[in-house]
Design a protein around this motif. Structure first.
Motif, PDB file in Angstrom:
ATOM      1  N   GLN A   1      -6.440   1.459  -5.909  1.00  0.00           N
ATOM      2  CA  GLN A   1      -5.542   1.000  -4.865  1.00  0.00           C
ATOM      3  C   GLN A   1      -5.907   1.688  -3.569  1.00  0.00           C
ATOM      4  OE1 GLN A   1      -1.601   1.826  -6.196  1.00  0.00           O
ATOM      5  NE2 GLN A   1      -1.557   0.164  -7.656  1.00  0.00           N
TER       6      GLN A   1
ATOM      7  N   GLY B   1      -0.917   2.802  -1.608  1.00  0.00           N
ATOM      8  CA  GLY B   1      -0.329   2.703  -2.936  1.00  0.00           C
ATOM      9  C   GLY B   1      -0.010   4.046  -3.554  1.00  0.00           C
TER      10      GLY B   1
ATOM     11  N   ILE C   1       2.476   6.149  -2.964  1.00  0.00           N
ATOM     12  CA  ILE C   1       3.903   6.279  -3.304  1.00  0.00           C
ATOM     13  C   ILE C   1       4.214   5.445  -4.540  1.00  0.00           C
ATOM     14  CG2 ILE C   1       6.240   5.876  -2.458  1.00  0.00           C
ATOM     15  CD1 ILE C   1       5.231   6.374   0.342  1.00  0.00           C
ATOM     16  N   THR C   2       3.635   4.273  -4.596  1.00  0.00           N
ATOM     17  CA  THR C   2       3.866   3.428  -5.779  1.00  0.00           C
ATOM     18  C   THR C   2       3.328   4.083  -7.038  1.00  0.00           C
ATOM     19  OG1 THR C   2       3.665   1.496  -4.342  1.00  0.00           O
ATOM     20  CG2 THR C   2       3.516   1.123  -6.713  1.00  0.00           C
ATOM     21  N   ASP C   3       2.178   4.742  -6.940  1.00  0.00           N
ATOM     22  CA  ASP C   3       1.626   5.436  -8.105  1.00  0.00           C
ATOM     23  C   ASP C   3       2.546   6.564  -8.556  1.00  0.00           C
ATOM     24  OD1 ASP C   3      -0.510   3.756  -8.020  1.00  0.00           O
ATOM     25  OD2 ASP C   3      -1.813   5.147  -6.929  1.00  0.00           O
TER      26      ASP C   3
ATOM     27  N   ILE D   1       5.784   6.733  -8.109  1.00  0.00           N
ATOM     28  CA  ILE D   1       6.979   6.144  -8.725  1.00  0.00           C
ATOM     29  C   ILE D   1       6.656   5.644 -10.125  1.00  0.00           C
ATOM     30  CG2 ILE D   1       8.652   4.255  -8.532  1.00  0.00           C
ATOM     31  CD1 ILE D   1       8.428   4.509  -5.500  1.00  0.00           C
ATOM     32  N   ASN D   2       5.536   4.982 -10.261  1.00  0.00           N
ATOM     33  CA  ASN D   2       5.156   4.482 -11.600  1.00  0.00           C
ATOM     34  C   ASN D   2       4.932   5.637 -12.575  1.00  0.00           C
ATOM     35  OD1 ASN D   2       5.242   1.778 -10.859  1.00  0.00           O
ATOM     36  ND2 ASN D   2       3.124   1.784 -10.137  1.00  0.00           N
TER      37      ASN D   2
ATOM     38  N   HIS E   1       2.870   0.145 -14.563  1.00  0.00           N
ATOM     39  CA  HIS E   1       2.735  -0.923 -13.579  1.00  0.00           C
ATOM     40  C   HIS E   1       2.103  -2.196 -14.168  1.00  0.00           C
ATOM     41  CE1 HIS E   1      -1.051   1.310 -13.580  1.00  0.00           C
ATOM     42  NE2 HIS E   1      -1.644   0.239 -13.079  1.00  0.00           N
TER      43      HIS E   1
END
Length: 779
Positions: free
Chosen positions: A25, A29, A31-33, A35-36, A761
């Motif tokens: 990513q 990405g 922050i998304t990582d 969170i996941n 994810h």
């Protein structure tokens, strides 16, 4: 793993095996990582977090249930209590400045053993059950045991000795007492802990009153002792002062000493002469400096034009001289005319030379006037020097006369100084004595109680809300820490992303873990005949090895199809006819995957053969042909033909070349490197479309490295959730020729239900609904 997931990695298969890992990513990405990862951590380790939090909360509740309540009573004491003005003026003792060190001293006095003993005796705390229980502490018990051992007696150590509380009781009292400064003020807050609210208030008030009374008594005793000492000292000082005054008067009468304004006459004369001498020396110094400037100027050759530069250095005499001023103006005019003529006609022209000669004459005239002024300055210097010498002679004469005076003046000064000092000391002591005598009738303390303590309405310890909050939050924090530690210590392969990022290899498939099933009843065998082909029929494999044939619409079969698809579309080599299946460690499922892949290819109608090249542990032979009399070794050395060694599966038309182990094989790697094995594989290439080779693992043996000339491409089998990452990396590092020929890795024995917790994810890839929609089963 489903087909969509494999297609997702189809492009990655085209990357170089040893190339840099590509980021999955962009930077956005991150922050998304995170969170996941957090969601996945909770899904994976929620039991650890929950159990830890529950245990911590239960421990907090148990502590609150067992811990006895403690009540804290508080009282405040004001230091530096302001006194009345008349008391401050008459105070014998100095008023202490309550700085930080003084306040710390008062805190130590409050927590002193003497103050504790006074309160214990006053309130009879030695008989209080609460303090008796405190006295039976581990320290007291250890002291009693030591006494029993040393004296050989079992009598208890008395809690009191000579009517005083024991050290254990005093320590128990002081452990409950605390005193601190309130902010930056002169107020001290005293606190005492007890299991009874009323008792806590009573004790803390007693501590405050005992401290204030002790301060008052100490000040009263100090004033009384100081007054007694002053009384005796005044009597002695009075006698000494009277005797000293009488001695002064007698000595003056005997030596006929007279002074003017308190000073002898000789001293006044010497002082006056000294003042005149200082003025004369100043005048001489100025004349000397002036004469030096004249001499320095006259030392320069007046014929040189540069001699005029130092003319201003002689001071105001040269500037005020009208003669020098006039000559300088004419000189400057000639200098200007010389410069103008030199610019027009040149420096050697006759007119320029004439003007230059006239300027030289003016310089000589100026220096003649300066010499005259220097002579005048010399006369002034000699006159000032003569005056200074005369004054010095007068001073020497006056000093000589003063020394001849009788030394009686020094003696009288000493007597007068002693008499004056004794009178001053007597008056000071008399004032202090009067103030001390008056203050004894009005004793005041520097401290006072601001407000007495009252029984507390609520317990101070343990704090229920704080303990519960600490237990719950601490349990959650500890659970999350343990969960994170377990997750970080879990150095095994769990997702396809791990395989691709760590090994830099495409993940070809996620082969699910098949549950253990009973093998179906073996099919009816054909009757034995003389035909060798019919006698070499492979045994019916176990239920796991029959999955691709018996359950063609299962997840397991779909994962094997994904491996075949990756082999057929391998862009790394032109030919992928001979495929080697290996792993880093034994028992990772490579043999099962090799057998399933071969059965799938044979079931599609292709000509496929599976070769057991795990010569030291031919497990595949034990499954398909346990009674084989010859195999790959016999075919390679020419003792048996290939047709006699091949076994066939009638269901899939799969050919199988076993490996018969008749004894210990010491040099299996040399056998696989032999030319006869190479010729055998060339023959297999010519007769079959696919040659699946079951190879030994990489880590314990080196046999796989010897097969690089036989195998077109390799597939690495990694057991999901068991094989360590470091082990696989080390295995590939020690076999670089195998690493270069790898087309990808396969995660075997995958727990598809747990995958959603590790690959958050992409968790929707593992839902059964996707498979059911296309008629696939979850097995």
């Amino acid at each position: 793993m489903m087909l969509q997931n494999n297609l997702q990695h189809a492009d990655r298969m085209r990357l170089p095996v040893n190339g840099p890992a590509q980021p999955a990513q962009a930077d956005g990405g991150g922050i998304t990582d995170v969170i996941n990862f957090g969601i996945g951590l909770l899904r994976r380790q929620y039991l650890v977090i929950l159990v830890t939090a529950v245990l911590a909360t239960a421990a907090s509740l148990l502590y609150l249930r067992l811990a006895s309540p403690t009540y804290t009573a508080q009282v405040q004491i004001l230091l530096a209590n302001p006194r009345p003005q008349f008391v401050q003026q008459q105070s014998l003792l100095a008023e202490p400045a309550f700085d930080l060190s003084q306040i710390e001293t008062q805190l130590q006095l409050l927590r002193s053993k003497a103050n504790a003993v006074a309160v214990i005796d006053k309130l009879k705390l030695a008989e209080d059950p609460d303090f008796i229980a405190s006295g039976l502490s581990l320290q007291a018990l250890s002291q009693r045991i030591w006494s029993w051992v040393s004296t050989g007696s079992k009598k208890d150590v008395p809690l009191e000795t000579n009517g005083e509380p024991s050290d254990t009781l005093v320590d128990a009292f002081l452990s409950r007492l605390s005193a601190k400064r309130v902010g930056y003020s002169h107020v001290i807050e005293i606190s005492f802990n007890s299991s009874n609210a009323a008792r806590a208030a009573e004790i803390v008030n007693a501590v405050a009153s005992t401290y204030v009374a002790d301060q008052l008594n100490a000040k009263f005793d100090a004033n009384r002792k100081a007054t007694s000492w002053l009384q005796e000292r005044l009597r002695d000082l009075g006698d000494q002062a009277l005797a000293a005054q009488r001695a002064v008067d007698v000595y003056k009468a005997q030596n006929n000493i007279v002074s003017l304004d308190g000073k002898p006459i000789d001293e006044q004369q010497i002082t006056e002469i000294n003042n005149r001498l200082a003025a004369a020396r100043t005048q001489t110094s100025e004349a000397t400096a002036k004469l030096s400037r004249y001499e320095a100027l006259l030392a320069v050759d007046p014929k040189k034009p540069s001699s005029m530069d130092n003319l201003d250095a002689i001071g105001a005499d040269a500037l005020n001289s009208q003669i020098i001023t006039g000559l300088r103006q004419q000189y400057l005019e000639l200098t200007r005319r010389e410069a103008e003529l030199a610019a027009r006609v040149g420096r050697d022209h006759l007119a320029v030379v004439n003007v230059r000669n006239r300027a030289r004459e003016f310089r000589v005239s100026i220096f003649d006037e300066v010499r005259r002024l220097a002579e005048v300055s010399r006369s002034e210097f000699e006159l000032a020097k003569q005056r200074q010498e005369e004054i010095e002679k007068q001073l020497s004469k006056a000093v000589s006369q003063s020394r001849s005076v009788n030394s009686a003046e020094l003696t009288i000064k000493d007597l007068e100084s002693r008499a004056k000092g004794l009178r001053s000391l007597y008056e000071t002591f008399l004032q202090r004595y009067m103030g001390s005598a008056q203050q004894e009738t009005f004793p005041t303390s520097d401290t006072r109680v601001v407000f007495p303590a009252s029984p507390p309405t609520s317990k101070s310890k343990p704090k229920t809300r704080l303990i519960l909050a600490f237990g719950i939050l601490g349990g959650l924090a500890l659970g999350i820490g343990l969960a994170l530690l377990r997750d970080l210590m879990d150095r095994v392969f769990r997702t396809s992303s791990q395989v691709e990022s760590v090994l830099e290899l495409p993940c070809l498939s996620l082969v699910p873990l098949l549950p253990a099933r009973k093998s179906p009843k073996p099919p009816i065998r054909l009757q034995k005949t003389d035909d060798d082909v019919q006698r070499r029929i492979a045994l019916s494999p176990t239920a796991i090895h029959q999955t691709v044939v018996g359950m063609p619409l299962s997840r397991y079969t779909e994962a094997i199809r994904s491996i075949k698809l990756a082999i057929d579309h391998n862009p790394a080599k032109i030919s992928s006819q001979v495929i080697g299946i290996t792993s880093a460690l034994p028992n990772e499922g490579k043999t099962t995957i090799a057998a399933s892949l071969a059965q799938l290819i044979g079931h599609t109608g292709k000509r496929a053969i599976i070769v057991d090249c795990d010569l030291r542990n031919p497990s595949l032979t034990g499954i398909f042909a346990p009674k084989a009399a010859c195999g790959i070794i016999e075919v390679a050395n020419g003792s048996r033909p290939l047709a006699d060694a091949i076994w066939r599966d009638p269901t899939t038309n799969l050919a199988f070349l076993p490996a018969v182990r008749r004894g210990p094989l010491l040099h299996t790697s040399e056998i696989l490197c032999a030319d006869s094995i190479s010729k055998l594989f060339d023959r297999l290439r010519a007769e079959y479309d696919y040659v699946i080779v079951d190879l030994p693992p990489l880590t314990p043996l080196v046999d796989v490295r010897a097969t690089s000339s036989l195998i077109d491409c390799y597939i690495l089998v990694v057991e999901w959730g068991r094989t360590k990452i470091d082990v696989v990396q080390h295995a590939l590092h020690t076999a670089p020729n195998i690493h270069e020929s790898l087309i990808g890795a396969v995660l075997s024995k995958t727990d598809t239900k747990a995958m959603a917790r590790y690959d958050g994810h992409r968790s929707y890839y593992y839902h059964d609904s996707h498979y059911i929609r296309y008629g696939l089963s979850g097995s």
